[in-house]
Design an enzyme around this catalytic site. Sequence first.
Site, short mmCIF file in Angstrom:
data_model
loop_
_atom_site.label_atom_id
_atom_site.label_comp_id
_atom_site.label_asym_id
_atom_site.label_seq_id
_atom_site.Cartn_x
_atom_site.Cartn_y
_atom_site.Cartn_z
N GLU A 267 0.34 -15.28 5.87
CA GLU A 267 0.25 -14.09 6.72
C GLU A 267 -1.06 -14.14 7.48
O GLU A 267 -2.09 -14.51 6.93
CB GLU A 267 0.26 -12.79 5.90
CG GLU A 267 1.56 -12.44 5.20
CD GLU A 267 1.44 -11.10 4.47
OE1 GLU A 267 0.44 -10.38 4.67
OE2 GLU A 267 2.35 -10.79 3.67
N GLU A 323 6.56 -1.30 10.57
CA GLU A 323 7.43 -0.82 9.49
C GLU A 323 6.97 0.57 9.05
O GLU A 323 5.92 0.71 8.44
CB GLU A 323 7.42 -1.81 8.33
CG GLU A 323 7.91 -3.20 8.73
CD GLU A 323 7.63 -4.24 7.65
OE1 GLU A 323 8.13 -4.06 6.51
OE2 GLU A 323 6.90 -5.21 7.94
N LYS A 326 5.99 1.67 5.14
CA LYS A 326 4.96 0.99 4.35
C LYS A 326 3.90 1.99 3.91
O LYS A 326 3.45 2.82 4.71
CB LYS A 326 4.29 -0.13 5.16
CG LYS A 326 5.14 -1.37 5.34
CD LYS A 326 4.30 -2.55 5.79
CE LYS A 326 3.46 -3.07 4.64
NZ LYS A 326 2.70 -4.29 4.99
N GLU A 332 -1.32 -0.34 8.15
CA GLU A 332 -0.24 -1.04 7.44
C GLU A 332 1.09 -0.93 8.17
O GLU A 332 1.96 -1.79 8.02
CB GLU A 332 -0.10 -0.49 6.02
CG GLU A 332 -1.24 -0.86 5.09
CD GLU A 332 -1.34 -2.36 4.87
OE1 GLU A 332 -0.31 -2.98 4.55
OE2 GLU A 332 -2.45 -2.91 5.01
#
Length: 455
Positions: A267, A323, A326, A332
């Site tokens: 990542e 997203e 999350k 995040e």
Amino acid sequence: MQLALVPLLILLFCFIISISSAEFSGKVGVNYGQLGNNLPSPSESVKLIQTLKAKRVKIYDANPKILKALQNTDLQVSIMVPNELINNISSNQTLADQWVHANVVPFYPHTLIRYLLVGNEILSAPDKSIWFNLVPAMRKIKHALKTHGITKVKVGTPLAMDVLESSFPPSNGTFRSDISGSVIKPMLKFLFKTKSFFFVDVYTYFPWSSDPTNIDLGYALLESTNVTYTDPVSGLTYHNLFDQMVDALIFAMKRLGYPDIRVWIAETGWPSGGDYDQIGANIHNAAIYNRNVIKKFTAKSPVGTPARPGVVLPSFIFALYNENTKPGPSTERNFGLLYPNGSNVYEIDLTGKTPESEFKALPPATNNKPYPGPIWCLAKKGANKTAVAEALSYACSQGNKTCDPIQPGGKCFKPNSLAQHASYAFSAYWAQFRKAGGSCNFGGLAIQTIEDPSE
């Protein structure tokens, strides 16, 4: 007869080299997370991944709908054993066999599963018991693959940079003492024996945002032209923070006797949005960072790092989508290359071939310095009242007399409403614990504001 074989052997050798280079090329992949309640279907997501020109995709489970959607594409795929299964699999070969039989065999080889990762950032988990079951679980999953005749799938596990207790200077890279001998060394032995990779999550955003005074923003964005750092021990010169972080890991592995295990960037990315107190999280910086790191990964002549010049760094960019479910601070939920409706957060080309001049102008960065005024943490409007009451109770149970002012007779007791009391408690808790890592989140029930709630 032997002379006649020479051209054939040369051709065969060249073929093998070309296959090896193709498999471990610098072609960039993307992390496909699913923690959103408004994301496109797997089939539509695969189309979007192809539109981004990704060559690999990593998912955080073995979702059969996604694996089916990936069938008969040229996308190499990384799947994952969930964290919660590791303890059981570590001591049960039958369970490992069953997992591979259920989650790999039905799709392989029509879905190009090439990497099977056991857990996600396990050594950052507070439950230490799982740490020591990680490598045994990796061994059992590898054995299960072999039992099923699957030999082209590498087994690994992605770890965060907090596995290092020292990373500066890079030559002093050292694994944490609580895992170095008991977990990391057996893992390195496994990775070396199976010719796998050390998968690592590398985010320059976090060290920069925690110390923006001493770390140059351009250095963190791989954008700096005049800032360098020379390691006083190795003599290596660094032009960006990313290389420093990766080399700290490389030196740490060398210190344990494994200098040659390949690194895979599991990542990396930069948030395009965040809370008021999260500096530098904006579209401008996110686009610059990801474009620059992709250019590095995809350079025609591999760049590598100062400790390993010219070595390919395979990678997955985080993440495909923003997203919305999350947990944690707003950053995040804002690492995506795409919004949930499929539109680009900013223009990006994962092949690295599009010149910067062909991208549209980016919006200016407006939060590269800390917000100068006060920030409050309030209960979200419309949040579940039962959950807010529980979060209020938690906030009041922490710290030193956090909620005295909202008790009956207290100066902030009125107006006597759940929302008002929760907002006071959330702000008071955050003020006390912010520097120690406390966040204004409370399970998604809280939100930051710069508007004085008392007015």
